[in-house]
Motif scaffolding. Structure first.
Motif, short mmCIF file in Angstrom:
data_model
loop_
_atom_site.label_atom_id
_atom_site.label_comp_id
_atom_site.label_asym_id
_atom_site.label_seq_id
_atom_site.Cartn_x
_atom_site.Cartn_y
_atom_site.Cartn_z
N THR A 302 0.84 -1.19 0.00
CA THR A 302 0.00 0.00 0.00
C THR A 302 0.88 1.24 0.00
O THR A 302 2.02 1.23 0.48
CB THR A 302 -0.92 0.05 1.23
OG1 THR A 302 -0.11 0.14 2.42
CG2 THR A 302 -1.79 -1.19 1.31
N LEU A 308 -3.95 0.29 -2.27
CA LEU A 308 -3.18 -0.86 -2.72
C LEU A 308 -2.31 -0.51 -3.92
O LEU A 308 -2.77 0.15 -4.86
CB LEU A 308 -4.12 -2.01 -3.10
CG LEU A 308 -4.81 -2.72 -1.93
CD1 LEU A 308 -5.96 -3.58 -2.44
CD2 LEU A 308 -3.80 -3.59 -1.18
N SER A 339 -6.56 -2.65 -7.49
CA SER A 339 -5.11 -2.51 -7.41
C SER A 339 -4.56 -2.46 -8.82
O SER A 339 -5.03 -3.18 -9.71
CB SER A 339 -4.50 -3.69 -6.65
OG SER A 339 -3.08 -3.63 -6.68
#
Length: 390
Positions: A302, A308, A339
């Motif tokens: 992160t 993320l 992500s």
């Protein structure tokens, strides 16, 4: 000052394309509440006999002896079905022509592939006589060491997971995302096998009339069950009538026809009379599917705002030694998380167990478990440090 939202005013009931929160009258509700719902095992056609499975007490090997004479001599026992006298089938139970076809144990031979595998069927005038007859079979075995657990055999990358999903999928640069992360977490979780075990166990009442078949059985996929039976017995699908007005719970295990149900149909053909076969609770572990154990390693990165930067999700799972179903546990990361870089991969081992299959809930991610953290680390300003156990 009058509040914008009054806490005493009844809230407006607004629908947003869903029945959530709406009153719903269930068509079967009154029958269930009054105890009048007729499940598969509640059917008793005239002349019906009871069938009981004899199942293996070993996980690997072969049956060397069954005392069929003792069982047949018991009062009330009509016949005993074994590999020696099982009626012929039109299709090999181990054949697979589509991804939704699982190999079935239908007394093909004396081999034992997992514990609780059916090894004989006792048919009698009463359930008690059939149960006692099954106990009298007193099987003997030539046992081999059982392979159990995720470390019991050499692992491999399966050709596919779930139903045709790739075993490995990658999007973006995971290594770069982890390297750029301000915080990194690495954890390994293990989940045990889960078993469906609905309130209504698998059951069947089978009645032959010439080459036509009428059955009562819980099914989540009637047309698929009809096609499977048609192939196994070499009859037209329209000659098969399946009744399943109530399911009694399935969670995926009643989506595909299981071996014990087919054995009930075979038993009815063997004796030429209607037959009812209902699995005992302990017999639900093995021949009707389950969710396999998994070991899942997660690496997350992160940025400073907690977003993320990368996910690396690797899952190890198990299937039977004779069939292919590999739990797509890692695939959940592709659909649940935003992500820029996600990599998922799977490996598998083959063990002496019944074949896993579809199971409800998230499906691609074993849930509702007490997850056990095997090893967990995070990267902070001082480098890699232990992460609190879960």
């Amino acid at each position: 000052m009058t509040p914008v939202i009054s806490l005493t005013q009844a809230p407006a009931h607004v629908r947003h394309g869903s029945n959530i929160g709406q009153p719903l009258t269930r068509r079967e509700g009154v029958l269930k509440v009054k105890g009048e719902a007729r499940y598969a095992a509640d059917n008793h056609p005239a002349g019906m006999l009871h069938a009981v499975l004899a199942v293996s007490s070993i996980a690997r090997g072969r049956v060397t002896f069954l005392d069929v004479q003792a069982a047949k001599s018991h009062p009330g026992v009509v016949d005993v079905m074994t590999p020696a006298n099982r009626p012929p089938l039109a299709e090999d139970p181990d054949a697979k022509t589509n991804p939704f076809m699982f190999r079935l144990d239908l007394l093909q031979n004396d081999q034992v592939r997992y514990a609780n595998q059916p090894i004989a069927v006792v048919i009698a005038q009463t359930l008690e006589a059939a149960t006692e007859g099954a106990a009298l079979l007193a099987p003997r075995y030539e046992a081999l060491p059982a392979r159990v657990g995720l470390d019991a055999a050499e692992s491999f990358v399966p050709p596919a997971v779930g139903v045709g999903n790739p075993a490995e999928t990658r999007r973006g640069d995971v290594d770069a995302g982890l390297a750029a992360a301000s915080t990194r977490i690495e954890a390994t979780y293990e989940t045990p096998a889960q078993y469906h075990n609905a309130m209504e166990p698998h059951a069947i009442v089978a009645v032959w009339d010439g080459d036509s078949l009428s059955i009562d059985t819980p099914s989540q996929a009637l047309v698929m069950a009809q096609g499977r039976i048609a192939g196994l017995f070499g009859i037209a699908p329209e000659k098969i009538h399946i009744r399943s007005p109530f399911l009694g719970g399935g969670f995926g295990s009643k989506g595909l026809l299981a071996g014990p149900q087919v054995l009930g149909i075979l038993a009815a053909r063997l004796v030429g009379r209607p037959v009812k076969l209902v699995l005992r609770r302990e017999q639900m572990y093995g021949p009707v599917g389950h969710r396999p154990p998994t070991r899942q390693r997660l690496r997350l990165g992160t940025d400073g705002d907690g977003r993320l930067t990368a996910i690396d999700h690797h899952a190890k799972t198990a299937s039977s030694t004779f069939d292919d179903f590999f739990e797509p546990a890692a695939d959940a990361s592709h659909t649940l998380y935003a992500s820029p870089a996600i990599a998922t991969s799977h490996e598998a081992v083959r063990i002496d167990t019944g074949t896993p299959m579809f199971m409800r809930a998230p499906g691609r991610q074993p849930d509702r478990l007490r997850w056990r953290v095997r090893s967990t680390r995070r990267h902070g300003p001082a480098g890699w440090i232990p992460w609190p156990s879960a």
